[in-house]
Design an enzyme around this catalytic site. Sequence first.
Site, PDB file in Angstrom:
ATOM      1  N   GLU A 124       0.909  -1.135  -0.139  1.00 32.84           N
ATOM      2  CA  GLU A 124      -0.108   0.145  -0.170  1.00 32.84           C
ATOM      3  C   GLU A 124       0.835   1.340   0.036  1.00 32.84           C
ATOM      4  O   GLU A 124       2.138   1.080   0.016  1.00 32.84           O
ATOM      5  CB  GLU A 124      -0.825  -0.199   1.237  1.00 32.84           C
ATOM      6  CG  GLU A 124      -1.781  -1.142   1.604  1.00 32.84           C
ATOM      7  CD  GLU A 124      -2.345  -1.204   2.839  1.00 32.84           C
ATOM      8  OE1 GLU A 124      -2.670  -0.223   3.694  1.00 32.84           O
ATOM      9  OE2 GLU A 124      -2.870  -2.332   3.410  1.00 32.84           O
ATOM     10  N   LYS A 126       2.293   4.460   1.690  1.00 35.28           N
ATOM     11  CA  LYS A 126       2.078   5.234   3.193  1.00 35.28           C
ATOM     12  C   LYS A 126       1.912   6.755   2.989  1.00 35.28           C
ATOM     13  O   LYS A 126       2.488   7.562   2.512  1.00 35.28           O
ATOM     14  CB  LYS A 126       3.603   5.132   3.771  1.00 35.28           C
ATOM     15  CG  LYS A 126       3.747   5.832   5.171  1.00 35.28           C
ATOM     16  CD  LYS A 126       4.400   4.916   6.053  1.00 35.28           C
ATOM     17  CE  LYS A 126       4.705   5.520   7.597  1.00 35.28           C
ATOM     18  NZ  LYS A 126       3.927   6.547   7.910  1.00 35.28           N
ATOM     19  N   ASP A 128       0.702  10.374   4.058  1.00 30.91           N
ATOM     20  CA  ASP A 128       1.432  11.194   4.957  1.00 30.91           C
ATOM     21  C   ASP A 128       0.260  12.345   5.474  1.00 30.91           C
ATOM     22  O   ASP A 128       0.446  13.551   4.948  1.00 30.91           O
ATOM     23  CB  ASP A 128       2.613  12.142   4.062  1.00 30.91           C
ATOM     24  CG  ASP A 128       3.657  12.680   5.045  1.00 30.91           C
ATOM     25  OD1 ASP A 128       3.680  12.143   6.127  1.00 30.91           O
ATOM     26  OD2 ASP A 128       4.511  13.231   4.469  1.00 30.91           O
ATOM     27  N   TYR A 233      -7.913   8.305   3.271  1.00 32.81           N
ATOM     28  CA  TYR A 233      -7.980   7.147   2.687  1.00 32.81           C
ATOM     29  C   TYR A 233      -8.083   6.148   3.926  1.00 32.81           C
ATOM     30  O   TYR A 233      -7.230   6.234   4.876  1.00 32.81           O
ATOM     31  CB  TYR A 233      -6.628   6.825   2.142  1.00 32.81           C
ATOM     32  CG  TYR A 233      -6.616   7.301   0.562  1.00 32.81           C
ATOM     33  CD1 TYR A 233      -7.653   6.970  -0.409  1.00 32.81           C
ATOM     34  CD2 TYR A 233      -5.726   7.970   0.092  1.00 32.81           C
ATOM     35  CE1 TYR A 233      -7.703   7.352  -1.606  1.00 32.81           C
ATOM     36  CE2 TYR A 233      -5.676   8.342  -1.373  1.00 32.81           C
ATOM     37  CZ  TYR A 233      -6.734   8.005  -1.979  1.00 32.81           C
ATOM     38  OH  TYR A 233      -6.698   8.318  -3.610  1.00 32.81           O
ATOM     39  N   LYS A 324      10.619   3.470   3.526  1.00 31.79           N
ATOM     40  CA  LYS A 324      10.454   4.907   2.887  1.00 31.79           C
ATOM     41  C   LYS A 324      11.088   5.064   1.504  1.00 31.79           C
ATOM     42  O   LYS A 324      11.701   4.489   1.155  1.00 31.79           O
ATOM     43  CB  LYS A 324      11.570   5.505   4.104  1.00 31.79           C
ATOM     44  CG  LYS A 324      10.972   5.670   5.547  1.00 31.79           C
ATOM     45  CD  LYS A 324      10.213   6.885   5.705  1.00 31.79           C
ATOM     46  CE  LYS A 324      10.643   7.372   7.026  1.00 31.79           C
ATOM     47  NZ  LYS A 324       9.828   8.604   7.257  1.00 31.79           N
ATOM     48  N   CYS A 418      14.556  47.410 -12.713  1.00 29.84           N
ATOM     49  CA  CYS A 418      14.438  46.021 -13.057  1.00 29.84           C
ATOM     50  C   CYS A 418      16.076  45.495 -13.445  1.00 29.84           C
ATOM     51  O   CYS A 418      16.584  46.263 -14.249  1.00 29.84           O
ATOM     52  CB  CYS A 418      13.767  45.775 -14.236  1.00 29.84           C
ATOM     53  SG  CYS A 418      13.798  44.291 -15.002  1.00 29.84           S
ATOM     54  N   CYS A 421      16.384  45.007 -17.327  1.00 31.04           N
ATOM     55  CA  CYS A 421      16.126  45.824 -18.481  1.00 31.04           C
ATOM     56  C   CYS A 421      15.978  47.287 -17.867  1.00 31.04           C
ATOM     57  O   CYS A 421      15.876  48.121 -18.741  1.00 31.04           O
ATOM     58  CB  CYS A 421      14.637  45.689 -19.207  1.00 31.04           C
ATOM     59  SG  CYS A 421      13.173  46.190 -18.385  1.00 31.04           S
ATOM     60  N   CYS A 436       8.374  44.478 -12.704  1.00 32.88           N
ATOM     61  CA  CYS A 436       9.223  45.067 -13.719  1.00 32.88           C
ATOM     62  C   CYS A 436       7.874  46.028 -14.550  1.00 32.88           C
ATOM     63  O   CYS A 436       7.122  45.084 -15.142  1.00 32.88           O
ATOM     64  CB  CYS A 436      10.208  44.344 -14.489  1.00 32.88           C
ATOM     65  SG  CYS A 436      10.445  45.170 -15.982  1.00 32.88           S
ATOM     66  N   CYS A 442      11.014  44.084 -21.706  1.00 31.81           N
ATOM     67  CA  CYS A 442      12.075  43.254 -20.709  1.00 31.81           C
ATOM     68  C   CYS A 442      12.339  42.032 -21.494  1.00 31.81           C
ATOM     69  O   CYS A 442      11.488  41.064 -21.594  1.00 31.81           O
ATOM     70  CB  CYS A 442      11.619  43.247 -19.490  1.00 31.81           C
ATOM     71  SG  CYS A 442      12.610  42.335 -18.613  1.00 31.81           S
TER      72      CYS A 442
HETATM   73  S1  IVH Z   1      -1.383   0.450   9.109  1.00 34.31           S
HETATM   74  C1  IVH Z   1      -0.274  -1.778  12.578  1.00 34.31           C
HETATM   75  N1  IVH Z   1      -1.143   1.594   6.587  1.00 34.31           N
HETATM   76  O1  IVH Z   1       1.733   5.487   9.574  1.00 34.31           O
HETATM   77  C2  IVH Z   1      -0.360  -0.730  11.448  1.00 34.31           C
HETATM   78  N2  IVH Z   1      -0.431   2.832   8.464  1.00 34.31           N
HETATM   79  O2  IVH Z   1       3.520   4.361  11.918  1.00 34.31           O
HETATM   80  C3  IVH Z   1      -1.186   0.242  11.631  1.00 34.31           C
HETATM   81  N3  IVH Z   1      -0.160   4.887   7.800  1.00 34.31           N
HETATM   82  O3  IVH Z   1       0.050   6.223  12.222  1.00 34.31           O
HETATM   83  C4  IVH Z   1      -1.191   1.141  10.463  1.00 34.31           C
HETATM   84  N4  IVH Z   1      -0.021   4.883   5.474  1.00 34.31           N
HETATM   85  O4  IVH Z   1      -1.397   6.774  10.142  1.00 34.31           O
HETATM   86  C5  IVH Z   1      -1.029   1.586   7.721  1.00 34.31           C
HETATM   87  N5  IVH Z   1      -1.314   2.272   4.389  1.00 34.31           N
HETATM   88  C6  IVH Z   1      -1.045   2.504   5.740  1.00 34.31           C
HETATM   89  C7  IVH Z   1      -0.484   3.667   6.316  1.00 34.31           C
HETATM   90  C8  IVH Z   1      -0.112   3.808   7.559  1.00 34.31           C
HETATM   91  C9  IVH Z   1      -0.004   5.703   6.551  1.00 34.31           C
HETATM   92  C10 IVH Z   1       0.398   5.835   9.085  1.00 34.31           C
HETATM   93  C11 IVH Z   1      -0.655   5.435  10.268  1.00 34.31           C
HETATM   94  C12 IVH Z   1       0.093   5.502  11.299  1.00 34.31           C
HETATM   95  C13 IVH Z   1       1.592   5.455  10.847  1.00 34.31           C
HETATM   96  C14 IVH Z   1       2.373   4.288  11.588  1.00 34.31           C
END
Ligand code: IVH
Length: 687
Positions: A124, A126, A128, A233, A324, A418, A421, A436, A442
Amino acid sequence: MSHMSEARDIAARAAALREQLHHHAWRYYTLDAPEIPDAEYDRLFGELQALEQAHPGLRSVDSPTQRVLGSVLEGLAPVRHAVPMLSIQTETDTTAAGARAFDARVRRELELADDAPPVPYTAELKFDGLAINLRYESGVLVQAATRGDGQTGEDVTHNIRTIGQIPLRLRGAAPPLLEIRGEVYMRRDAFERLNERQREKGERTYVNPRNTAAGAVRQLDPAVTASRPLAFYAYGVGEVRGWREPATQGALLDALAAFGVPVAAERRVVHGAAGLVRFHDDIEAARDRLPFDIDGVVYKVDSLELQRRLGFKTREPRWAVAHKFPAQEQATHLNGIELQVGRTGKLTPVAKLEPVFVGGTTVSNATLHNLFELRRKGVRVGDEVIVRRAGDVIPEIVGRMPGVRPHYVPNLRMPRACPVCGSAVVRERGSVEHRCSGGLFCAAQRKQALLHFAGRRAMDIEGLGDKLVDQLVDGGVVRTLADLYPLATPEGTARLAALERMGDKSAANLTEALERSKTTTLARFVYALGIRHVGEATAKDLARHFGTLSRIEDAPLEQLIEVRDVGPVVAESIRTFFDQPHNREVVAALVAAGVSWPEHEGAAAAPGALAGRTLVLTGTLPDLTRDQARDLIEAAGGKVAGSVSKKTDYVVAGSEAGSKLERARELGVTVLDEAGLRALLAAASAN
Ligand code: IVH
């Protein structure tokens, strides 16, 4: 040095790191106002972890490495989580080795033989943003809470209810109790727009989408949250009663999507380390194209039964890992500040940086937007600053690292003339922008207008970049946009070849690129003209609303204001542009030179034969680029998807089409070539 004093030094360093980490965690989690980039925090955290590992005696219960951070703010009611909200272990090795290490760990802990088949995983994104637990009783949203410290979060139901994406009631037959967990985040374009508005008002801009989303969710006044464009999400569940959970994480996500909860399309069930590595690579390559920030991907053992067998290590599950990507914020040295003159004459202070690798590329320039924002951020030459580069947004300076300057450095001042020019620099009353006043006199403005016109999202004239534009303008070959296409004629090519440092090959390439760019869309053309305040989205809206160029050119203010998102300022700017005879002449010259697009594209009155249709593009088409094909399809009301499914109506295949074409054949989806697509589009515009 004696052992005694060495040990003392190490203990002192650990204590200092702990202090710093506590401070930065408080800024980050509690105040949503970090002072340092995440990468810098991670570095300090890693250093402390290493020290504690080497000297376990140093470990203390209050160390930031020993607990999940984040505390409950006063003002929001605490909510005890029935099932704790866990964190995920982070794999910071951003190479393929990170994925392999996780797979190896899982196999070892499951005691799988070397020749046992690959483990299925769900991969999946991650996200932010901010983790949220949504509690649905008999399908109705009754409570929303933040993660807090994992055991106790904050009640933010009032704010979460304002997020349109989060259903107040689940679709279908919902169980008596279902807690859905996921992430509230903000799209990058929404964030940019928010900051653009702040900038126009001369107000403080937000640092990044994540902190803005987190801040918005924890407001005490839901009206403030509602004014921030948030999204959500889902990625898992918490407490569940009266529901037979699916057997796998993949099926669980499908079930959540079926309940009407947003689940990211970018998810995949894969097998073994090779599948994880491929997903990581694919997403990293697609990262800039995603409309929101991610800082990596998450791998989860797919089978919930195996997840139970693997269990937990204190607060982190053994069955999941966050892998990451390279960070999108980094600290670096500000070597200088230059003033750049833009397309509309705006003077932008640009930071000259010590080159730093951030967001996947090396950055040495970053925008500081305007004098007032620069002052507010308080950055001066010689500072350590934080640069952010996310998506294809231009890199910017977020702020400076805390610390005292060793000596006095004066603030930047705007010049009266400027720098390019020499025309007067002016600032309209109430505006934060210095410009400008030289207009097309210019050279900088002329160059920027050309670069914008040629840009990938505008006319997409390949190879017409900084250097070539400098040559064309400085060599007196091109003065206005109208001078561009005549270069593709034999006389033009001769003039080009006469330019200094211009070989026959480059001249021929440019001629070819110019020819190719002539087939475009109305939206791209309008955007390419560089009308002030008319960005890509507005250009698309104008094209869709009016359908033809002449209708846009002649539209009175009242009609312009009827277009979505067009207010008095934008309408006025469009009118002013087309009221200038010079601009009309340029437009006419471009059309006379052969720039064209399908007439009536996507006009509101004719939705187009592709309305509601989903197409997938694969391989290389003979004449159209990927972007051109996409534009044409969208202009006819169709949608372009990234992968082939039963819902795909057509697959448009060019040469070297691969797995998508195979999949289309498997599913019996109609396959078209470029000519077939054109025929379909012709049907669309005939409607
Ligand atoms: S699963 C046991 N899936 O990452 C696992 N977390 O360090 C529970 N996060 O605070 C979390 N994308 O908000 C999971 N696809 C994803 C995620 C995700 C972002 C965040 C989550 C949590 C942090 C975990």
